[in-house]
Design an enzyme around this catalytic site. Structure first.
Site, mmCIF file in Angstrom:
data_model
loop_
_atom_site.group_PDB
_atom_site.id
_atom_site.type_symbol
_atom_site.label_atom_id
_atom_site.label_comp_id
_atom_site.label_asym_id
_atom_site.label_seq_id
_atom_site.Cartn_x
_atom_site.Cartn_y
_atom_site.Cartn_z
ATOM 1 N N THR A 126 -6.681 -36.045 -7.429
ATOM 2 C CA THR A 126 -6.723 -34.521 -7.747
ATOM 3 C C THR A 126 -6.956 -33.644 -6.515
ATOM 4 O O THR A 126 -7.817 -34.040 -5.990
ATOM 5 C CB THR A 126 -7.555 -34.266 -8.848
ATOM 6 O OG1 THR A 126 -7.345 -35.217 -10.026
ATOM 7 C CG2 THR A 126 -7.706 -32.925 -9.537
ATOM 8 N N GLY A 339 -30.705 -27.268 -36.496
ATOM 9 C CA GLY A 339 -31.468 -26.883 -35.398
ATOM 10 C C GLY A 339 -31.729 -28.035 -34.198
ATOM 11 O O GLY A 339 -31.788 -27.715 -33.091
ATOM 12 N N GLU A 362 -8.049 -37.041 -17.291
ATOM 13 C CA GLU A 362 -6.682 -37.930 -17.572
ATOM 14 C C GLU A 362 -5.650 -37.024 -18.679
ATOM 15 O O GLU A 362 -5.207 -37.788 -19.642
ATOM 16 C CB GLU A 362 -7.100 -39.212 -18.318
ATOM 17 C CG GLU A 362 -7.911 -39.908 -17.345
ATOM 18 C CD GLU A 362 -7.134 -40.331 -15.917
ATOM 19 O OE1 GLU A 362 -6.109 -39.905 -15.861
ATOM 20 O OE2 GLU A 362 -7.807 -40.701 -15.128
HETATM 21 C C1 LIG Z 1 -15.796 -35.295 -14.615
HETATM 22 C C2 LIG Z 1 -14.333 -35.435 -14.037
HETATM 23 C C3 LIG Z 1 -14.141 -36.644 -13.346
HETATM 24 C C4 LIG Z 1 -12.561 -36.745 -12.854
HETATM 25 N N1 LIG Z 1 -12.500 -37.931 -12.039
HETATM 26 C C5 LIG Z 1 -11.487 -37.957 -11.467
HETATM 27 C C6 LIG Z 1 -11.021 -38.825 -10.276
HETATM 28 O O1 LIG Z 1 -12.031 -39.856 -10.328
HETATM 29 N N2 LIG Z 1 -10.208 -38.629 -9.510
HETATM 30 C C7 LIG Z 1 -8.974 -37.754 -9.600
HETATM 31 O O2 LIG Z 1 -8.276 -37.830 -8.699
HETATM 32 N N3 LIG Z 1 -9.276 -36.828 -10.505
HETATM 33 C C8 LIG Z 1 -10.363 -36.800 -11.420
HETATM 34 N N4 LIG Z 1 -10.669 -35.801 -12.098
HETATM 35 C C9 LIG Z 1 -9.671 -34.593 -12.213
HETATM 36 C C10 LIG Z 1 -9.035 -34.573 -13.689
HETATM 37 O O3 LIG Z 1 -8.168 -35.314 -13.826
HETATM 38 C C11 LIG Z 1 -8.421 -32.943 -13.382
HETATM 39 O O4 LIG Z 1 -9.388 -32.168 -13.541
HETATM 40 C C12 LIG Z 1 -7.394 -32.840 -14.814
HETATM 41 O O5 LIG Z 1 -6.202 -33.394 -14.344
HETATM 42 C C13 LIG Z 1 -7.262 -31.416 -14.708
HETATM 43 O O6 LIG Z 1 -6.539 -30.736 -13.613
HETATM 44 P P1 LIG Z 1 -7.190 -29.279 -13.201
HETATM 45 O O7 LIG Z 1 -8.719 -29.643 -13.107
HETATM 46 O O8 LIG Z 1 -6.852 -28.945 -11.655
HETATM 47 O O9 LIG Z 1 -6.951 -28.405 -14.278
HETATM 48 P P2 LIG Z 1 -5.714 -27.252 -14.211
HETATM 49 O O10 LIG Z 1 -4.388 -28.075 -13.787
HETATM 50 O O11 LIG Z 1 -6.050 -26.189 -13.143
HETATM 51 O O12 LIG Z 1 -5.787 -26.770 -15.646
HETATM 52 C C14 LIG Z 1 -6.540 -25.593 -15.925
HETATM 53 C C15 LIG Z 1 -5.853 -25.193 -17.524
HETATM 54 O O13 LIG Z 1 -4.544 -24.845 -17.435
HETATM 55 C C16 LIG Z 1 -3.667 -25.682 -18.270
HETATM 56 N N5 LIG Z 1 -2.590 -26.303 -17.519
HETATM 57 C C17 LIG Z 1 -2.394 -26.722 -16.489
HETATM 58 N N6 LIG Z 1 -1.199 -26.986 -16.325
HETATM 59 C C18 LIG Z 1 -0.505 -26.935 -17.626
HETATM 60 C C19 LIG Z 1 0.916 -26.982 -18.089
HETATM 61 N N7 LIG Z 1 1.722 -27.546 -17.496
HETATM 62 N N8 LIG Z 1 1.159 -26.557 -19.467
HETATM 63 C C20 LIG Z 1 0.120 -26.101 -20.078
HETATM 64 N N9 LIG Z 1 -1.209 -26.022 -19.745
HETATM 65 C C21 LIG Z 1 -1.579 -26.152 -18.422
HETATM 66 C C22 LIG Z 1 -4.864 -26.913 -18.321
HETATM 67 O O14 LIG Z 1 -4.480 -27.664 -19.612
HETATM 68 C C23 LIG Z 1 -6.075 -26.270 -18.307
HETATM 69 O O15 LIG Z 1 -6.387 -25.624 -19.909
HETATM 70 C C24 LIG Z 1 -11.870 -35.592 -12.751
HETATM 71 C C25 LIG Z 1 -12.056 -34.494 -13.539
HETATM 72 C C26 LIG Z 1 -13.461 -34.132 -14.054
HETATM 73 C C27 LIG Z 1 -13.972 -32.993 -14.771
#
Ligand SMILES: Cc1cc2nc3c(=O)[nH]c(=O)nc-3n(C[C@H](O)[C@H](O)[C@H](O)COP(=O)(O)OP(=O)(O)OC[C@H]3O[C@@H](n4cnc5c(N)ncnc54)[C@H](O)[C@@H]3O)c2cc1C
Length: 380
Positions: A126, A339, A362
């Protein structure tokens, strides 16, 4: 779901359940509070074969497939979702793509070491600019003799601070062809790698990190896959990782449900235990129902994955349902605790915080629903 288990996976489930009850449940609250990486627990789990759950025997694995992987994740998350993620980072995020696409030497070097608990790993995929749209990554890999030089930044990389190796997904710069990606294994101690832990609201025993790659040189022999094949590999792997996240969701759901069940039987109000009020009883019945449905969906998809069938839609729908059910159950369990639910002294507050990640990681619920709309022909 029981029909999908073999004698071997049933025995594994019982062993995991006993281990989690005895060794993890009593310390789960403490490792969360102290944000303590569960290294001793992970060492014991490696001895039990959890590190190599997907790998065949020749690479030190137990070969229990995705059904086995889901059992391990569910049982772990039922007591500590952080422990589940710590295991998953190495066993699935790191080892699985190598198992599918790596050379014999790479499997020996990485998969076998992960199976024996000698190497930890993760997947750096990511980026702040790409999110779920992985083809939009901007981290680059440039050829320099027999090496690649990595430049860029990854976010939310689970376990990066404790990983010996990371799989890094990058874009080749040399010929600039669309789809020219590369997946490469990188030693986390390589010069030019800067890892920053990002504090989070739950599962803090396993860190989530930003990782900067400042001209990091890596030998070409560490390339696991390249070109469109690497994009396809990651895309297919993400479907399987959704199963794992779905199984973690079921585990948290089950843990939160059990807390609600026992609290509602002991807490008295108006002269009777609160479970005797139908309003509370209906919450419990719905929790049970959601757990059963989610479990069936996830294990059906895991079973299909083990048959080598396409699970893309099954995994996405199952993960969506499991994660949303998990959040609902954790929320209602907290409500049943009244509570006390809002205090940090009861495990439900930890389950509630853990549950919140499930609808984000995911595949966010929104992006998974988008995929369903495409399948229904309502979007392109
Ligand atoms: C605790 C944790 C562990 C993780 N571990 C890993 C890891 O080990 N390796 C790794 O590579 N990644 C990891 N991730 C990343 C994770 O996969 C991403 O956070 C996730 O894919 C969402 O991407 P973003 O955070 O960029 O959100 P964004 O894509 O910025 O999304 C923000 C909002 O916009 C919405 N949105 C975005 N695109 C669309 C669409 N096409 N249609 C409708 N709504 C949309 C989303 O649903 C969300 O509500 C981790 C995340 C967390 C929080």
């Amino acid at each position: 779901m029981e029909n999908l288990l073999t004698d071997e996976t049933k025995m594994f489930q019982q062993m995991m359940h006993r281990f989690c009850e005895k060794e993890i449940k009593p310390v789960a609250g403490e490792i969360d509070e102290k944000e303590e990486y569960p290294s001793e627990i992970l060492a014991k789990l490696a001895e039990m074969g959890v590190g190599g759950i997907l790998a065949p025997e020749q690479y030190g694995g137990s070969g229990l497939g995705w059904v086995g992987a889901c059992i391990a994740m569910e049982e772990l998350a039922r007591v500590s979702a952080a422990a589940a993620l710590a295991v998953g980072a190495t066993s699935f995020y790191f080892a699985y793509p190598i198992l599918v696409a790596g050379s014999e030497e790479q499997k020996e070097k990485y998969v076998t070491a992960a199976a024996y608990g000698e190497k930890t790993g993760t997947l750096a995929l990511t980026e702040s600019g790409s999110g779920p749209d992985i083809a939009k990554i901007e981290t680059t890999a440039e050829t320099k003799g027999d090496s690649l030089v990595l430049k860029g930044s990854k976010m939310s990389v689970i376990n990066a601070d404790n990983a010996d190796e990371m799989l890094v997904f990058a874009r080749m710069t040399n010929n600039g062809q669309p789809g020219d990606f590369v997946l490469v294994a990188v030693d986390s101690k390589s010069p030019g790698i800067v890892i920053r832990k990002v504090p989070k609201m739950g599962m803090s025993a396993v860190a989530t990190c930003e990782v900067d790659f400042n001209e990091v040189e890596v030998a070409k022999e560490a390339v696991i896959a390249s070109g469109m094949e690497s994009l396809k590999l990651i895309t297919n792997a993400l479907d399987c990782f959704r199963l794992v996240f779905g199984a973690v969701s079921i585990g948290i759901l089950q843990g939160a449900f059990e807390e609600a069940l026992s609290y509602s039987q002991s807490r008295m109000a108006f002269g009777k235990p609160i479970c005797a009020f139908q309003a509370v009883g209906f919450y419990l019945a719905d929790m049970y129902k959601m757990g059963r449905v989610a479990r069936n969906m996830i294990y059906q998809a895991a079973f299909k994955a083990d048959q080598g069938l396409d699970i893309s839609l099954d995994a996405q729908v199952a993960k969506l349902y499991a994660s949303e059910s998990c959040m609902w159950v954790a929320d209602r369990s907290l409500q049943i605790h009244g509570g006390y639910g809002f205090s940090v002294e009861y495990p439900i507050s930890r389950f509630f915080r853990e549950a919140r990640l499930m609808e984000v990681g995911e595949g966010t619920s929104e992006t998974l629903k988008e995929t369903i709309l495409v399948r229904l022909g309502l979007q392109t």
